[in-house]
Motif scaffolding. Sequence first.
Motif, short mmCIF file in Angstrom:
data_model
loop_
_atom_site.label_atom_id
_atom_site.label_comp_id
_atom_site.label_asym_id
_atom_site.label_seq_id
_atom_site.Cartn_x
_atom_site.Cartn_y
_atom_site.Cartn_z
N TYR A 69 -13.30 2.39 75.58
CA TYR A 69 -14.19 2.02 75.38
C TYR A 69 -15.44 2.82 74.65
N GLU A 70 -15.13 3.92 74.41
CA GLU A 70 -16.04 4.76 73.78
C GLU A 70 -15.91 4.78 72.19
N ILE A 71 -17.01 3.98 71.70
CA ILE A 71 -16.89 3.32 70.33
C ILE A 71 -16.93 4.87 69.19
N LYS A 72 -17.64 5.93 69.75
CA LYS A 72 -17.46 7.03 68.78
C LYS A 72 -16.18 7.75 68.58
N LYS A 73 -15.41 7.56 69.82
CA LYS A 73 -13.95 8.19 69.83
C LYS A 73 -13.14 7.14 68.96
N ILE A 74 -13.41 5.90 69.09
CA ILE A 74 -12.58 4.64 68.45
C ILE A 74 -12.99 4.97 66.76
N LYS A 75 -14.30 5.31 66.60
CA LYS A 75 -14.54 5.61 65.15
C LYS A 75 -13.85 6.61 64.52
N ASN A 76 -13.93 7.84 65.41
CA ASN A 76 -13.01 9.10 64.76
C ASN A 76 -11.70 9.10 64.66
N GLU A 77 -11.00 8.11 65.75
CA GLU A 77 -9.46 8.12 65.69
C GLU A 77 -9.18 7.07 64.32
N LEU A 78 -10.12 6.15 64.12
CA LEU A 78 -9.82 5.22 63.08
C LEU A 78 -9.92 6.02 61.84
N LYS A 79 -10.79 6.46 61.53
CA LYS A 79 -11.00 7.32 60.24
C LYS A 79 -9.85 8.34 59.99
N ASP A 107 -25.12 -7.62 47.91
CA ASP A 107 -26.20 -6.59 47.62
C ASP A 107 -26.98 -6.41 48.96
N PRO A 108 -27.27 -5.42 49.40
CA PRO A 108 -28.41 -5.12 50.64
C PRO A 108 -29.64 -5.58 50.14
N SER A 109 -30.04 -5.58 48.69
CA SER A 109 -31.27 -6.19 48.47
C SER A 109 -31.37 -7.55 48.50
N ASP A 110 -30.22 -8.22 48.51
CA ASP A 110 -30.26 -9.83 48.76
C ASP A 110 -30.37 -10.24 50.27
N GLN A 111 -29.83 -9.38 50.98
CA GLN A 111 -29.61 -9.71 52.52
C GLN A 111 -29.48 -8.42 53.19
N GLU A 112 -30.41 -7.99 54.11
CA GLU A 112 -30.19 -7.00 54.86
C GLU A 112 -28.92 -6.86 55.94
N PHE A 113 -28.16 -5.94 55.98
CA PHE A 113 -26.97 -5.98 57.04
C PHE A 113 -27.06 -4.50 57.63
N LEU A 114 -26.17 -4.68 58.75
CA LEU A 114 -26.09 -3.20 59.59
C LEU A 114 -25.06 -2.17 59.07
N THR A 115 -25.28 -1.19 58.53
CA THR A 115 -24.45 -0.27 57.74
C THR A 115 -23.80 0.50 58.92
N GLU A 116 -22.71 0.97 58.54
CA GLU A 116 -21.74 1.93 59.52
C GLU A 116 -22.66 2.90 60.38
N GLU A 117 -23.56 3.63 59.61
CA GLU A 117 -24.45 4.76 60.24
C GLU A 117 -25.29 4.07 61.20
N GLU A 118 -26.06 2.86 60.77
CA GLU A 118 -26.85 2.21 61.69
C GLU A 118 -26.31 1.55 62.92
N LEU A 119 -25.16 1.26 62.71
CA LEU A 119 -24.33 0.60 63.81
C LEU A 119 -24.38 1.56 65.12
N PHE A 120 -24.10 2.73 64.81
CA PHE A 120 -23.71 3.80 65.82
C PHE A 120 -25.33 4.03 66.54
N LYS A 121 -26.17 4.27 65.58
CA LYS A 121 -27.52 4.55 66.10
C LYS A 121 -28.07 3.70 66.87
N VAL A 122 -27.76 2.13 66.66
CA VAL A 122 -28.27 1.05 67.48
C VAL A 122 -27.55 1.01 68.53
N TYR A 123 -26.22 1.50 68.77
CA TYR A 123 -25.49 1.42 70.09
C TYR A 123 -26.09 2.45 71.00
N GLY A 124 -26.43 3.46 70.75
CA GLY A 124 -27.15 4.48 71.60
C GLY A 124 -28.34 3.93 71.92
N LYS A 125 -29.19 3.22 70.91
CA LYS A 125 -30.32 2.79 71.37
C LYS A 125 -30.39 1.60 72.44
#
Length: 200
Positions: A69-79, A107-125
């Motif tokens: 359930y630790e998504i940072k470990k999941i991320k590292n393993e998937l990469k 295009d993110p200028s058309d619609q904002e979406f959560l990036t990979e980097e943001e996703l992990f920051k938001v998860y911690g928050k």
Amino acid sequence: MEEIKKRKNVVSRLHKSYLSNQSMTGYIETDIDTVYLQLRKIIELVMFACVVANDSAGLTLNKTLKKGYEIKKIKNELKRFNSDFFPSPMAEGGIDENGIRKVDDLDPSDQEFLTEEELFKVYGKAGKFLHSQREYQYGSPEEKIKILNEGIDYINKLVVLLNHHWTKITNDTFFAVVMQDENDGKVHVARMARFDGGHT
């Protein structure tokens, strides 16, 4: 993916109540907790879906990865297996002269979406609102409203990310996912393969 939609619907109902100057749970503090709990669980479901996609494509993943359930470990393993594991949001571009539906990267200028980097920051928050703290964590009434709106915005950006996305498995294999089919309203998944000419 259907579970993601259910959790998003909870937040939509809460937001609708908030816009009517009402609290779905009775208190803004517990409204905040509800939003961030759903946000965190949706992010976990996104990562679990990445595991399932790569596993079903035949990649040999670590057994602990499938149960963890630790998504940072999941991320590292998937990469280790697939550096492009993260979903790519797509934009539909109509139908071409051959009757084939055209899609392109959103295009993110058309619609904002959560990036990979943001996703992990938001998860911690989001994790800050899962436990009681000694210091009062919500702040003033204005700060509470800001926290609530930020959580709702994060979930909306996740929805844009997932609405129509492709997950790359190999250079020649993708999963195309539509969260809300126009005919039956269900999640649809198609496995796509690249053929000669670079098209899918």
